[in-house]
Write a protein that holds these residues in place. Structure first.
Motif, mmCIF file in Angstrom:
data_model
loop_
_atom_site.group_PDB
_atom_site.id
_atom_site.type_symbol
_atom_site.label_atom_id
_atom_site.label_comp_id
_atom_site.label_asym_id
_atom_site.label_seq_id
_atom_site.Cartn_x
_atom_site.Cartn_y
_atom_site.Cartn_z
ATOM 1 N N ILE A 24 0.829 -0.827 0.278
ATOM 2 C CA ILE A 24 -0.064 0.033 -0.336
ATOM 3 C C ILE A 24 1.040 1.140 0.257
ATOM 4 O O ILE A 24 0.479 2.450 -0.748
ATOM 5 C CB ILE A 24 -1.144 -0.081 1.159
ATOM 6 C CG1 ILE A 24 -1.961 -1.264 0.994
ATOM 7 C CG2 ILE A 24 -1.851 1.473 1.380
ATOM 8 C CD1 ILE A 24 -2.953 -1.446 2.106
ATOM 9 N N HIS A 51 2.214 1.643 -3.572
ATOM 10 C CA HIS A 51 1.749 2.655 -4.215
ATOM 11 C C HIS A 51 1.062 4.020 -4.550
ATOM 12 O O HIS A 51 1.700 4.604 -4.915
ATOM 13 C CB HIS A 51 -0.029 1.702 -3.901
ATOM 14 C CG HIS A 51 -1.025 1.974 -4.735
ATOM 15 N ND1 HIS A 51 -1.433 1.851 -6.165
ATOM 16 C CD2 HIS A 51 -2.298 2.387 -4.150
ATOM 17 C CE1 HIS A 51 -1.881 2.657 -6.454
ATOM 18 N NE2 HIS A 51 -2.977 3.148 -5.774
ATOM 19 N N ARG A 52 0.956 3.812 -2.816
ATOM 20 C CA ARG A 52 0.955 5.576 -2.395
ATOM 21 C C ARG A 52 1.698 6.474 -3.099
ATOM 22 O O ARG A 52 2.201 7.673 -3.447
ATOM 23 C CB ARG A 52 0.551 5.943 -0.883
ATOM 24 C CG ARG A 52 -0.754 5.584 -0.792
ATOM 25 C CD ARG A 52 -1.354 5.362 0.492
ATOM 26 N NE ARG A 52 -2.744 5.043 1.568
ATOM 27 C CZ ARG A 52 -2.401 4.310 1.845
ATOM 28 N NH1 ARG A 52 -1.876 4.563 3.027
ATOM 29 N NH2 ARG A 52 -4.121 4.143 2.374
ATOM 30 N N ILE A 81 -5.383 -0.002 -2.885
ATOM 31 C CA ILE A 81 -4.885 0.026 -3.733
ATOM 32 C C ILE A 81 -5.370 0.269 -5.502
ATOM 33 O O ILE A 81 -6.432 -0.108 -4.882
ATOM 34 C CB ILE A 81 -3.249 -1.257 -4.350
ATOM 35 C CG1 ILE A 81 -4.776 -2.307 -3.895
ATOM 36 C CG2 ILE A 81 -2.718 -1.120 -2.799
ATOM 37 C CD1 ILE A 81 -4.047 -3.835 -4.561
ATOM 38 N N ASN A 82 -5.112 -0.038 -5.965
ATOM 39 C CA ASN A 82 -6.260 0.347 -7.594
ATOM 40 C C ASN A 82 -5.866 -0.884 -7.966
ATOM 41 O O ASN A 82 -5.764 -1.314 -9.357
ATOM 42 C CB ASN A 82 -5.266 1.592 -8.480
ATOM 43 C CG ASN A 82 -4.210 1.073 -9.056
ATOM 44 O OD1 ASN A 82 -3.215 0.302 -8.985
ATOM 45 N ND2 ASN A 82 -3.940 1.745 -10.396
#
Ligand code: GLP
Length: 253
Positions: A48, A51-52, A92-93
């Motif tokens: 996570i 991702h960010r 997340i995407n």
């Protein structure tokens, strides 16, 4: 087999997350198998963060989870659907259309299990499977004695697992007695395995898994047969290994 021993849970989680991130960067449409349990939580937090902060892109991946309890609806807070969405997917995407988690509410469980295997075959199998390990050496819900060639199917949980889970439920009647789980053969078909284990409670299982004979009584020992298995441990989980280790990394071919 590649064994990496890190000083603590955080660095173990970071190392495992690096392996998953490298896989996704190398092949953005990777098919990744996810696991539940407390051990991979640090690894998920690190994904996570990546991702960010680094834009690690999950939009093209497809995911398959290892297992799910029978009889729990997806919104149940002890179910693995809930676990995955709360602890990873919603942060997340990932494309929800590409998320597969066994359906513990399926009317025809045998049919569902066949369908689940077919979905994996349709995307040409799993590129990487994340695994935890039970203190008795189980992987997913393949308890000791499970066939080493097994496929996705319904399994009766051991009385110990049912007892361990009881504390999470208000009504003892609600505690699941069955689960749908990928089989050991299913797990072995993944092109890469990443097994994470932390704490002293896993030390015996890890010693048996890495250094003991392959046996259905310790299902995780089958990873010895895998061509690309990476075991990432903290020092406590590695504390009963008998072989010599060099600077935290041991490579065994
Ligand atoms: C459950 C899960 C396994 C997991 C194991 C260990 O049995 N089905 O996939 O590896 O628990 O969980 P923990 O990481 O919390 O010790």
């Amino acid at each position: 087999m590649l064994v990496t021993i890190k000083d603590d849970y955080e660095s173990m989680s970071e190392q495992a997350a690096q392996i998953v991130a490298e896989q996704i960067r190398r092949k953005p449409d990777s098919v990744i198998g996810f696991a539940t349990g407390s051990t991979p939580l640090g690894l998920y937090n690190e994904l996570i963060r990546m991702h960010r902060e680094t834009g690690l892109d999950f939009s093209k991946i497809t995911t398959f989870n290892l297992d799910e309890y029978v009889g729990l609806p997806p919104e149940h807070d002890q179910g693995y659907h809930y676990f995955m969405w709360e602890n990873l997917f919603k942060h997340i995407n990932v494309d929800p259309r590409h998320v597969y988690i066994p359906d513990g509410m399926a009317d025809d469980i045998d049919y569902f299990c066949e369908w689940y295997e077919e979905q994996m075959a349709e995307v040409r199998g799993l590129d990487l499977q994340i695994l935890g390990i039970g203190a008795n050496g189980h992987i997913a819900f393949n308890e000791p004695g499970s066939s080493l060639g097994s496929r996705t199917r319904i399994k009766t949980l051991t009385s110990k697992t049912v007892k361990d889970n009881a504390r999470f439920f208000d009504d003892p009647e609600e505690v699941p007695k069955y689960a749908i789980t990928m089989g050991i053969g299913t797990i072995m078909d993944a092109r890469k395995l990443v097994l994470v284990a932390s704490s002293e409670g896993k030390a015996d299982a890890i010693q048996a898994t890495l250094e003991g004979p392959i046996t259905a009584m310790v299902p995780a020992t089958i990873v010895q047969m895998h061509q690309q298995a990476h075991v990432v441990l903290d020092t406590e989980a590695a504390s009963k290994l008998e072989y010599e280790h060099h600077e935290g990394i041991v490579e065994r071919k």
